[in-house]
Design an enzyme around this catalytic site. Structure first.
Site, PDB file in Angstrom:
ATOM      1  N   SER A  81      22.255  -7.352  21.132  1.00  0.00           N
ATOM      2  CA  SER A  81      22.009  -6.465  20.069  1.00  0.00           C
ATOM      3  C   SER A  81      21.251  -6.908  19.090  1.00  0.00           C
ATOM      4  O   SER A  81      20.820  -6.195  18.075  1.00  0.00           O
ATOM      5  CB  SER A  81      23.546  -6.188  19.575  1.00  0.00           C
ATOM      6  OG  SER A  81      24.107  -7.411  19.170  1.00  0.00           O
ATOM      7  N   LYS A 125      25.704  -9.180  12.842  1.00  0.00           N
ATOM      8  CA  LYS A 125      24.959  -7.827  12.400  1.00  0.00           C
ATOM      9  C   LYS A 125      24.020  -8.194  11.273  1.00  0.00           C
ATOM     10  O   LYS A 125      24.287  -9.124  10.535  1.00  0.00           O
ATOM     11  CB  LYS A 125      25.572  -6.443  12.559  1.00  0.00           C
ATOM     12  CG  LYS A 125      26.541  -6.160  13.541  1.00  0.00           C
ATOM     13  CD  LYS A 125      25.607  -5.908  15.027  1.00  0.00           C
ATOM     14  CE  LYS A 125      26.410  -5.553  16.011  1.00  0.00           C
ATOM     15  NZ  LYS A 125      25.763  -5.299  17.378  1.00  0.00           N
TER      16      LYS A 125
END
Length: 225
Positions: A81, A125
């Protein structure tokens, strides 16, 4: 005559006192003496030599534990990701005190390690939306309060989409909006039931990444923060 001679010798004898011998030491005084325990010189020398040879190892271990428990954190990337910034199977070093002693709200662009209450996992993230801002999407780009966000760190531009082009997320105070760098393959704030992550859930900010896994998009060490 003999009596006078005896009388004269008498004072001379009186002037010579008899010498007295020193009193012998009693058993009581002998008991008062402290017994000194013999020192194991061999054991003490061996221990000292051990400390000189290996003591630095113990100090090194203690320092490393203090650093990686209270100051730095190590993370392992298990998904793609955050490609290509953090390749899959790479290891990244993060700075724990960045938010613990400073401003608890990170800056835009920071790569953060945080606890997801919704997923019950620790994730990594990138911070995109800050408290009070409205995040939206148009033509594959991120808009902050209606202005297109420049994201040079992305491997590919113009592929950032949400559930719909009209999705708008207004970030509440004390929270942030997070996205993965691999925008078409990242489960992030766009798709969570609660899209906002409290700043108190953020554990650390990424500083550097080590990518040595064969087949990764790049190999080596890079600074990311």
């Amino acid at each position: 005559m003999s009596e006078e001679k005896d009388q004269k010798e008498l004072p001379e004898k009186a002037q010579k006192p008899e010498t007295s011998e020193k009193p012998a030491m009693t058993e009581k005084s002998e008991k008062k003496k402290k017994r000194v325990k013999p020192v194991n010189e061999r054991g003490r020398t061996a221990f000292g030599r051990f400390l000189r040879n290996y003591g630095y190892l113990f100090v090194t271990v203690l320092v490393m534990l203090a650093l990686f428990r209270g100051i730095f954190l190590l993370g392992f990337v298990t998904s793609g990701s955050m490609e290509t910034t953090l390749p899959t199977h790479s290891v990244f070093l993060s700075w724990h005190l960045s938010y613990a002693v400073g401003d608890p709200v990170p800056e835009r662009g920071d790569i953060v390690l945080f606890d997801s209450e919704e997923l019950g996992q620790t994730l990594v993230k990138r911070v995109v939306g800050l408290p009070g801002e409205t995040v939206s999407f148009k033509d594959g780009y991120v808009l902050i309060d209606g202005t297109e966000l420049e994201e040079r760190y992305l491997p590919v531009q113009g592929i950032t989409y949400s559930h719909g082009e009209n999705d708008r997320f207004t970030v509440p105070e004390g929270c942030v909006f997070l996205l993965g760098d691999h925008r078409d393959d990242s489960l992030d704030s766009r798709f969570w039931q609660d899209p906002f992550v409290p700043a108190s859930n953020i554990r650390a900010r990424a500083l550097a990444v080590v990518s040595l896994w064969p087949g990764n998009t790049w190999l080596g060490v890079r600074r990311v923060g």
